[in-house]
Structures are given as C-alpha cells and as structure tokens.
Design an enzyme around this catalytic site. Structure first.
Site, PDB file in Angstrom:
ATOM      1  N   ASP A 126       0.837  -1.189   0.000  1.00 28.71           N
ATOM      2  CA  ASP A 126       0.000   0.000   0.000  1.00 28.71           C
ATOM      3  C   ASP A 126       0.880   1.250   0.000  1.00 28.71           C
ATOM      4  OD1 ASP A 126      -2.436   1.267  -0.047  1.00 28.71           O
ATOM      5  OD2 ASP A 126      -2.654   1.312   2.133  1.00 28.71           O
ATOM      6  N   LYS A 133       1.965   4.631  -0.880  1.00 28.97           N
ATOM      7  CA  LYS A 133       1.229   5.798  -1.385  1.00 28.97           C
ATOM      8  C   LYS A 133       1.739   7.029  -0.650  1.00 28.97           C
ATOM      9  CE  LYS A 133      -2.346   4.818   1.916  1.00 28.97           C
ATOM     10  NZ  LYS A 133      -3.652   4.320   2.201  1.00 28.97           N
ATOM     11  N   ASN A 172       2.192   7.469   3.133  1.00 27.60           N
ATOM     12  CA  ASN A 172       3.165   6.614   3.819  1.00 27.60           C
ATOM     13  C   ASN A 172       4.606   7.047   3.599  1.00 27.60           C
ATOM     14  OD1 ASN A 172       1.247   4.888   4.887  1.00 27.60           O
ATOM     15  ND2 ASN A 172       1.106   3.759   2.973  1.00 27.60           N
ATOM     16  N   ASP A 214       4.413   2.497   7.981  1.00 29.85           N
ATOM     17  CA  ASP A 214       3.404   1.443   7.811  1.00 29.85           C
ATOM     18  C   ASP A 214       3.921   0.176   7.165  1.00 29.85           C
ATOM     19  OD1 ASP A 214       1.325   2.475   9.078  1.00 29.85           O
ATOM     20  OD2 ASP A 214       0.118   2.956   7.326  1.00 29.85           O
ATOM     21  N   THR A 260      -6.338   5.620  -1.946  1.00 32.42           N
ATOM     22  CA  THR A 260      -6.192   6.056  -3.323  1.00 32.42           C
ATOM     23  C   THR A 260      -5.802   4.880  -4.207  1.00 32.42           C
ATOM     24  OG1 THR A 260      -4.839   7.304  -4.821  1.00 32.42           O
ATOM     25  CG2 THR A 260      -3.968   7.075  -2.595  1.00 32.42           C
TER      26      THR A 260
HETATM   27  P1  AMP Z   1      -1.190   6.198   8.956  1.00 28.09           P
HETATM   28  O1  AMP Z   1      -2.372   5.670   9.682  1.00 28.09           O
HETATM   29  O2  AMP Z   1       0.072   5.486   9.277  1.00 28.09           O
HETATM   30  O3  AMP Z   1      -1.422   6.364   7.474  1.00 28.09           O
HETATM   31  O4  AMP Z   1      -0.938   7.669   9.547  1.00 28.09           O
HETATM   32  C1  AMP Z   1      -1.788   8.743   9.286  1.00 28.09           C
HETATM   33  C2  AMP Z   1      -0.987  10.021   9.208  1.00 28.09           C
HETATM   34  O5  AMP Z   1      -0.308  10.268  10.451  1.00 28.09           O
HETATM   35  C3  AMP Z   1       0.113  10.005   8.149  1.00 28.09           C
HETATM   36  O6  AMP Z   1      -0.371  10.353   6.902  1.00 28.09           O
HETATM   37  C4  AMP Z   1       1.092  11.038   8.708  1.00 28.09           C
HETATM   38  O7  AMP Z   1       0.723  12.326   8.335  1.00 28.09           O
HETATM   39  C5  AMP Z   1       0.951  10.895  10.199  1.00 28.09           C
HETATM   40  N1  AMP Z   1       2.015  10.001  10.699  1.00 28.09           N
HETATM   41  C6  AMP Z   1       1.997   8.647  10.728  1.00 28.09           C
HETATM   42  N2  AMP Z   1       3.132   8.160  11.247  1.00 28.09           N
HETATM   43  C7  AMP Z   1       3.902   9.219  11.550  1.00 28.09           C
HETATM   44  C8  AMP Z   1       5.229   9.371  12.089  1.00 28.09           C
HETATM   45  N3  AMP Z   1       5.936   8.306  12.437  1.00 28.09           N
HETATM   46  N4  AMP Z   1       5.713  10.625  12.248  1.00 28.09           N
HETATM   47  C9  AMP Z   1       4.980  11.695  11.887  1.00 28.09           C
HETATM   48  N5  AMP Z   1       3.739  11.626  11.369  1.00 28.09           N
HETATM   49  C10 AMP Z   1       3.193  10.417  11.196  1.00 28.09           C
END
Ligand code: AMP
Length: 477
Positions: free
Chosen positions: A141, A143, A146, A159, A182
């Site tokens: 995934d 994108k 990530n 992720d 997406t």
């Molecule tokens: P996810 O559920 O992993 O797609 O996370 C959602 C959003 O959280 C991402 O699109 C990032 O903007 C933010 N995010 C996730 N992991 C991190 C990280 N390790 N450091 C900073 N922002 C993060």
C-alpha cells in the site's frame, strides 16, 4: 519546551512514559499522535489502534505476525517501531517521529521536484523497499501518506508491516472500497484480484511515486473508477516534456502491466539514471523479534482503562538463535559419508544437498535419531515466523506452549500409556536465512509422539523447507 506540547487546546494524556500531544494524522484503522518521552524529552509518534476492531475482523494473528516483522525491520529509510504498549481496549505503537511531514507536501508547495531531488527520494524509497522485501515484508500500500520525511529531509517509509491490515479488509469488502484510500498507486494485477506478488506490486507503486514526484501529477487518473482501472491496465504513460530520456526509460520499464516483465529491484539499481549520485544506505542494525511481547498485548484483559498503561512491552532483545553449523549437523548423523555434500548418495540413510555454500541445504537424519525421538526440519522463513507458526500449529493439536527465546516446551493435556506427551523444540541458525528446528520427545509415548510429529509437520508445511517426512517419501519412491 516543544511547541507540539504547548498548544493550549491540548490536555496531555500519559501513555506509559509518554505525554500525548497533538493529532498528527488519521488512517483507516488508527490515529497517530505526537508524544514526548517524559524523561528524555524525545519526540515520538504514537499510533493508536482499537483492539475491538482487530478482534472483530479476525486480524489478531496477522497483526502479531506483522508486529514481529516490524520489530525486525530497522533501516534508515523506514520508520522505526520503538516499542509497543497495550491497554484493555487499545494498542499503542511508539514510532520514530518523522518531523518533516509528508513528502508530498513538498510537491504541493513546489508543484513538482527537480529531477535530482526526485531521484534522491526514489533511491531512498527503493533502498527501503528492497530491505523490507529481503525480510519477507511487502508494503502492498505504498502511497503518498506513507512517505514521510525526517528533520534532515530523509525519506522514511511508514506502515511497513502494518499495511497488510487495511489492504486485507478492503479485499474482503470489495474493490470500490479502495476509493477511501487512493487506487492510483495500485498495480494492475492487484486490481485484477488474481492474487499477486507483493514485491512486484510494490515496485509498480514506486514507479507511480517517481512519476508524481517529477511531474507533479498522477500518471493514471480519472474521476471514473472504471476508466481509471482501464488506464492502469493499459499502462499508457504520457511523459511531460521536462522528463529526461533516462527517467522515461526507467519509468516505462517499471510501469510494465505484466508483473513478470516488470523491472526488479536489482535491475532498477543497475539502471544508469538511478545510479547517478547514489549513496548506499548506512549499515543496518537488526533486532530479534520477541514474540512474547507481541502475544502479551492481546492477552491483557484485567486492568482498567483508566490506568492508561496496562502493559509496557519491553524493547526486543538483540538475541539470536544458537548457531549450528553444517559440520555440527554432519556430526549428528553417525556414519555419514561426506561425499554426499557434493554428489547424490545412494540414499538409504541420509541426504545432503549443498548449493552455494550453506544457502541451499537439505538435511535428513539417520533413522536411529528418529528412534531416539529427535526429528528436524529446515525453514527459510524468519525465525519469529517459525516460532509463531509452531505455536499456532501445536495449540489446536491440544498442546500448551511455553516459550523461552528460541526454545519451546509443548505439553499435551491428555495422558497416554506412558504419561502425558511432552515435546521440546529449539530453533538453530544454520546459515543466514536458514534455520533448523529440532523437535524432541521430552516425555510420553513414542508412537504417539510420531503421530504428533506427522500432524505437526503437516501444519507447518507453509514454512518447512524440507523435513524427514518429505525425505521418507523421496526415499520410498
Ligand atoms: P497512517 O495511519 O500510518 O497512514 O498515519 C496517518 C498520518 O499520520 C500520516 O499520513 C502522517 O501524516 C501521520 N504520521 C503517521 N506516522 C507518523 C510518524 N511516524 N511521524 C509523523 N507523522 C506520522
């Protein structure tokens, strides 16, 4: 003090040694919050998952497997998993904080990236993907959301390991659900639902990402989902005039709709456009995946939610299974003729088949060891997967499992003629990425033990590379 914690509308909540701060983002399954370690002041990102959802969707085993893999994956371009905590209703992943935000924010502000900058991120992306694939982890995934950046603007893929989670559900729910994420980055064979190779699918997504970084728009796009899928299947890419011929050639070879003909990572890394200004990643430290931690997060039920932190999961230790070299293996097999290492034996007793030093090794032990109750199989799967699979296989056969590092004791509740059956197992490393599992009867009836081993081996068939049962068949045909 960090501004993330100062925001007046935020009332910090404690999770273990961390003070929770602002919301960083939200995905299908999780919320991600900034947090600060109360002693060191270090900033982290905490991903919060709802246990109920995980149980409801039968994802416990999958998540356990993914977490144990994530604990192994340590690479400069992959967001690191520092620790895992759990409460009665939530699981908390303490992750490396990527303070530079999402890579694609840079496209939003700059419209598109210059070729050299796009190449740098693409090189880092390929390094991360290559490393994870080598550990058997496929993102599936990849994108924009990530792809994050650290404070020095290095790419950090997030992720890896957990991505199979939303993917899995979407597959159950049907294709249209991909619209909540997406679909533009998805390989044609993934859309086709025919079953696909995770590595090839990830490479396709990397090609789309490179195009977007340099173009500032998607190579395949349409507001109508059916038309979009048709465009992806045709892989008809139109390049804007500012793309160099090197970049065009590379992207065209990556975006081949036929996964069998699509470029592989080693081929990408040999490409002249890719190689320009290429800096290989720094050496990678590795952790051992400690599955006891992982199992623990699902078994916490007794402590109230108000305590916030129910179980702090220790960092994985840097332990490894005991090393067992091929010559120790040989010494296990009395009377073995060493010429069997190099040519096929008249196989009444034992068969070794060596290719490229130890990397391809088939082992079989003499029947006298079987009589002693010692049996062995080899596996090329990661060690934590082997252990998890053995645990998962033994339990439905009526065994209680106790584990210490790479050793396990399996106890059967039912008492046989000579007392309850008890089995001891240990995983040994024979060569990089090759493990041998020793299974011994520790108590109980021998016939019952052999019956158990047959069922056990059958349950492990997905991870077993070769075992005595297969060799028995080979010998009897
Ligand atoms: P996810 O559920 O992993 O797609 O996370 C959602 C959003 O959280 C991402 O699109 C990032 O903007 C933010 N995010 C996730 N992991 C991190 C990280 N390790 N450091 C900073 N922002 C993060």
């Amino acid at each position: 003090m960090n501004k993330d914690m100062d925001s007046p509308e935020i009332r910090p909540t404690r999770i273990g040694h961390y003070e929770l701060g602002r919301l960083l983002g939200e995905g299908t399954f999780a919320k991600v919050k900034f947090a600060k370690h109360m002693k060191s002041g270090k900033g982290v990102a905490i991903k919060i998952l709802d246990k109920e959802k995980i149980f409801k969707d039968n994802l416990v085993d999958q998540i356990k497997r993914e977490i144990s893999v994530m604990k192994l994956v340590k690479h400069p371009n992959v967001v690191e998993l520092f620790e895992i905590m759990a409460s009665k209703s939530k699981i908390y992943f303490v992750l490396e904080y990527a303070s530079g935000g999402e890579l694609f924010n840079r496209i939003a502000t700059k419209k598109r990236l210059k070729e050299a900058e796009a190449r740098k991120y693409f090189q880092q992306l390929i390094n991360a993907v290559e490393f994870c694939h080598s550990r058997g982890v496929y993102h599936r995934d990849l994108k924009p959301e990530n792809l994050l950046l650290d404070s020095e603007l290095n790419l950090k893929v997030s992720d890896f390991g957990l991505s199979a989670l939303p993917q899995h559900l979407r597959q159950e729910d049907g294709l249209l659900h991909t619209t909540c994420g997406t679909p533009n980055y998805v390989a044609p064979e993934v859309i086709g639902h025919k079953g696909y190779d995770g590595a090839k699918a990830d490479i396709w997504s990397c090609g789309v990402i490179l195009f977007v970084l340099m173009a500032g728009y998607l190579p395949f796009d349409d507001s109508n989902l059916m038309y979009l899928y048709r465009k992806i299947h045709r892989a008809d890419v139109r390049f804007p005039p500012w793309f160099s011929s090197g970049a065009r050639k590379l992207i065209t070879k990556i975006l081949n709709p036929n996964p069998k003909l699509r470029m592989t990572i080693p081929q990408i890394k040999q490409d002249a456009w890719f190689q320009r200004d290429y800096k290989p990643p720094k050496a990678v430290e590795e952790n051992g995946g400690n599955l006891e931690d992982v199992n623990a997060i699902f078994t916490i039920t007794s402590i109230s939610e108000e305590e916030h932190l129910i179980s702090k999961i220790k960092d994985s230790k840097t332990s490894k299974p005991a090393f067992f070299n091929a010559f120790e293996l040989i010494s296990l097999s009395k009377g073995l003729n060493l010429s069997g290492l190099f040519e096929k034996q008249p196989v009444d007793k034992c068969l070794y088949d060596f290719h490229s030093s130890f990397s391809l090794l088939k082992i079989c032990f003499l029947s006298d060891q079987k009589i002693k109750g010692e049996l062995h199989f080899t596996s090329k799967h990661p060690v934590h997967e082997i252990i998890l699979k053995m645990e998962e296989t033994a339990k439905p056969l009526g065994f209680d499992v106790q584990r210490q590092d790479y050793k396990m004791r399996l106890h059967c509740a039912e008492t046989g003629d000579t007392g309850p059956l008890s089995v001891a197992t240990e995983v040994f490393e024979v060569a990089p990425s090759l493990y041998m599992v020793e299974v011994k009867k520790a108590g109980g009836d021998s016939l019952e033990y052999h019956r158990f081993y047959r069922n056990f081996a059958r349950g492990l068939k997905d991870i077993v590379w070769t075992n005595e049962l297969e060799l028995d068949n080979e010998l009897s045909t």
